[in-house]
Each structure stands twice: as C-alpha cells, then as structure tokens.
Design an enzyme around this catalytic site. Structure first.
Site, mmCIF file in Angstrom:
data_model
loop_
_atom_site.group_PDB
_atom_site.id
_atom_site.type_symbol
_atom_site.label_atom_id
_atom_site.label_comp_id
_atom_site.label_asym_id
_atom_site.label_seq_id
_atom_site.Cartn_x
_atom_site.Cartn_y
_atom_site.Cartn_z
ATOM 1 C CB THR A 143 -76.960 -116.969 47.457
ATOM 2 O OG1 THR A 143 -75.628 -116.819 46.967
ATOM 3 C CG2 THR A 143 -76.943 -117.000 48.975
ATOM 4 N NE ARG A 197 -80.622 -109.665 48.278
ATOM 5 C CZ ARG A 197 -79.323 -109.383 48.187
ATOM 6 N NH1 ARG A 197 -78.856 -108.648 47.217
ATOM 7 N NH2 ARG A 197 -78.484 -109.841 49.091
ATOM 8 C CG ASP A 230 -73.763 -122.348 52.344
ATOM 9 O OD1 ASP A 230 -73.854 -121.813 51.219
ATOM 10 O OD2 ASP A 230 -74.157 -121.801 53.393
ATOM 11 C CD GLU A 252 -99.690 -121.679 49.128
ATOM 12 O OE1 GLU A 252 -100.573 -122.550 49.191
ATOM 13 O OE2 GLU A 252 -99.590 -120.744 49.938
ATOM 14 C CE1 TYR A 272 -99.246 -117.470 47.711
ATOM 15 C CE2 TYR A 272 -100.727 -115.600 47.428
ATOM 16 C CZ TYR A 272 -99.816 -116.314 48.203
ATOM 17 O OH TYR A 272 -99.470 -115.865 49.436
ATOM 18 C CE LYS A 321 -74.246 -114.308 49.614
ATOM 19 N NZ LYS A 321 -73.931 -115.074 50.840
#
Ligand SMILES: *Cc1c(COP(=O)(O)O)cnc(C)c1O
Length: 432
Positions: free
Chosen positions: A237, A246, A211, A67, A65, A240
């Site tokens: 992203t 991903r 984008d 955060e 974790y 791609k």
C-alpha cells in the site's frame, strides 16, 4: 502554551479556506478534523499524509481519464498524465531497487489481486499465513477473490514463540507444492526472513510474493531487510508507514512486467486514479529525504518504548515485544474479562484509537478477540516521542484496569485531548 495556535493552524489548513460550501458536509468534515486532532491514533495501518500529498490527492489530476500506460493511452490529452506516472514509477523503482513498478492499483488489495490474475490459474495452490494469525484478507479469506478462485493452504505461527517457524513452513511447502507463496502481514510484530522464504520458494518451484503493505516505509529506509532480492513480486500500500495517499503498488522482476501491467489494466481496473498517482509521486519524493528516514527510526523507537512501558505495567505482548512499528497486546492475563472489542471501545471513549485483533490461537470470535493491535506510525508523524509513549502506556493501563471503565475513560479523554490537540496533524508543518 502554543496549543491553541497550532490547533487553529491545522483547522484552517483544511476548513477555514475550504471551498466546500455545503453545510451538511462542512459539519461532518469539522467533526472528523476534531477527531483526528484531538485523539491519539494508534491504528497500525493509518497515518497522516502531508499537506503536499493531500493537495495532490485533491488536485485537477482527478479530472482526467488515462486508461493504458505512458505513451500507450486510450485517451488524448495525456502528456502530463504520462509525465507524472513516469515520475512516480521511477521514484518507486529507485526507493525499492526493483526492475518494474506499477503505480496504478487502487489499493493494496488490487496490488495483490493483480499478481494472482497475472500468474495463477483458478484452482492453483497458494500457501499463506492463517488470517487468524495476522494474514491479510487477500491471502485467502473464503469470501475474497483469493479464497474463491484458488486452493488456499495456510501456515501458522509457532505455538510457543508465536513467530514464523521457517522449518515448519518449508515442510508444508514441500507437502502442498504451492504455485505461489505469500509472506507479509497485517499484524506481525517481528522481522520477516524474506531470504528464507525465497529459498523455500525456489526449492518447491513456487513464485514468491512479499506483501510489504505495513512495513513499506521501514523497507524503503533500510530499517527492515528488503524482500526485493528474494521476491518475484513485492506488493504494497502507499498509505501506511509509507505515508502517501490511499493506494497500492505492485513491483516485480523485469520478466513479469508485462504480465503485471496487463493484469492491473485491463485485467482488474479501468481508468487509473491520476490524482492518487500524482500524490504517490509526491509521497515517494518525501520518502527519499533524510527526514523520512529519521521519521521511520522514530516510529520504531516509539514502538519499542511503548512495548517496554506496557510490559513494565504487567501486560503480555504477543512474541514478547516488537521489532517494527506495531505490537499485539494480549488481554487474557491482565484483564481476562475484557475482550479486544471492549478494550477498543473503552479506549475510544478516552480518545485513544486502536483496533481489536485476534491473538494467535485465540479462542474468541473475530468480532470479540482477546487482543488489541497498537502501532506508532501516525502518533510519530504528529511528533510524539518515547517519553510520550510512557504517558500513553499509563493512560492505556489506567483505562483497561479500571473497575469503572467508562468514568475513567471520560476523565482521561480530557487529558488526552489537551495533549493531542496541541500537536499538528501535518508532517510538513513545523511542530510547535
Ligand atoms: C493493508 C494491507 C493490504 C491492502 O489493504 P487495502 O485496504 O486494500 O489498501 C494488503 N496486505 C496487507 C498485509 C495489508 O496489511
């Protein structure tokens, strides 16, 4: 002649030494490996990540974790998390030449939503491309958070050229006075004039979000003009054309850094996927190599070759061709009775994977469509060349025009599997 050994190599890299003992899961993995190896993947938004990216994605960084942000974490034990995230950020900044990069968005959709949450109030106006003309669902689909929270005004493509008409978009922007203009698409085969979008945004006092989810690899290597001098926000992203894990990426001018960071966390996400961030760092490292630029050049050359080969067989492509990694094949002239959905499933029966796609001003439903979208990033990763594109066009043509589609598809499947099965699925494994 080397086909069997390559096939075995790619298989063992994933399954032979796999720690997954569960037979139900092994069986599903084996089928998917067989599909990814035996099929020609022409889905414009997909790719094959390197073994290094896969290894980082499946690594011990999934155990933590973290955060918060580097040196401002809400958990102890984060030194390596800080180091890997800082490295990913620095590499993204170097690749795209941006002031600020946030590498935490779990996907491209989150990368975009962070911009909306950071900069807009509910009810503000967004000007974006009509989804039926190639816009992404985060640019105002009614059931997406963008469509629910904001007033959406769409621009469309020019009915004659099927391309962006900057004069018409300027006029619309002056009329609707948006707070945010979005450019960057999921199914647009031409270059985007980011500079013109930047001018329009300044004229009407709007923020500009570019984008580059689809074209990030081309932008990273200078094969598509960069939006960075013109966009307040550049989102992407990483899976791609960029060929990483991903995930998403939100970049911005320095003045918006704080707003973007707090919109991503704690605005819309909790703990970052540190294994994905580690893999982004790996992928960004790969994107800085000369080999990656060569790869992007080959993607574009393959798309051009495939487009030419399809046109020479009588097919109409939306806008008449392509300047990037994808094209839209309009079936209405050559195969008027075949929907995009029919074409997709026929081609899949022949182990050629595409997706149905609306063409601009399509009269069919999105579940049917009159076109298919075809892209070359994944096929190029496997080492396919411009002469292979001619062969692929011949297969596509044969299948789409066949009277007995199913029989022809089944026969073609054998040829396709023999060809595709001989090629590696890992970009960092030398080709045979
Ligand atoms: C793919 C894509 C996204 C984001 O996709 P995710 O599936 O959420 O990662 C965003 N914008 C455009 C234009 C895209 O094509």
């Amino acid at each position: 002649m080397c086909s069997c050994s390559c096939k075995r190599l790619s298989a063992t890299a994933n399954l032979g030494d796999s720690a997954i003992a569960d037979p139900q899961i092994r069986e599903i993995f084996a089928r998917e490996l067989d599909r990814q190896t035996g099929c020609i993947n022409l889905i414009a938004s997909e790719n094959y990540a390197s073994r290094a990216v896969l290894e980082a994605t499946g690594s011990i960084f999934t155990n933590k974790y973290a955060e918060g942000y580097s040196s401002k974490r809400y958990y102890g034990g984060c030194k390596q998390m800080d180091d890997i995230e800082t490295l990913a950020i620095d590499r993204a900044k170097a690749i795209f030449g941006v002031d600020h990069a946030n590498v935490q968005p779990h996907s491209g959709s989150q990368a975009n939503t962070a911009v909306y949450i950071a900069m807009l109030q509910p009810g503000d106006t967004i000007l974006s491309l009509d989804l039926a003309h190639g816009g992404h669902l985060t640019a105002g689909l009614k059931v997406n958070i963008s469509g629910k929270l904001y007033k959406i005004v769409h621009y469309g493509l020019d009915p004659k050229t099927e391309q962006l008409n900057m004069a018409a978009i300027r006029k619309q922007a002056q009329e609707c006075r948006p707070k945010l203009i979005i450019c960057g698409y999921s199914a647009y085969p031409r270059k985007i004039d980011f500079e013109a979008f930047g001018q329009i945004a300044r004229e009407v006092g709007a923020y500009l979000m570019c984008d580059i989810a689809h074209i990030a690899g081309l932008v990273a290597t200078g094969l598509h003009p960069s939006p960075v001098p013109f966009g307040d926000f550049v989102t992407s992203t990483t899976h791609k054309t960029l060929r990483g894990p991903r995930g998403g990426l939100t970049m911005c001018k320095g003045e918006y850094a704080k707003a973007i960071d707090s919109a991503v966390f704690p605005g819309i996400q909790g703990g970052p996927l540190m294994h994905a961030i580690a893999a982004k760092a790996v992928a960004f490292g790969e994107a800085m190599t000369p080999a990656f630029k060569e790869y992007q050049r080959s993607i574009v050359a393959n798309a051009a070759a495939l487009a030419e080969a399809l046109k020479s067989r009588g097919y109409r492509l939306v806008t008449g061709g392509t300047e990037n990694h994808l094209m839209l094949l309009d079936l209405r002239e050559t195969c008027p009775d075949l929907t995009g959905a029919d074409a997709e499933s026929r081609l899949e029966a022949a182990c050629i994977i595409v997706n149905k796609n609306l063409v601009p001003f399509d009269t069919r439903k999105p579940t049917q469509t009159s076109g298919i979208r075809i892209g070359t990033p994944a096929a190029t990763t496997r080492g396919m060349t411009t002469s292979d594109m001619k062969r692929i066009a011949e297969w596509i043509d044969r299948i789409l025009r066949a009277d007995d589609g199913e029989a022809v598809a089944n026969k073609t499947a054998q040829e396709v599997r023999e060809f595709a099965g001989s090629l590696p699925i890992f970009p960092d494994r030398p080709t045979c």
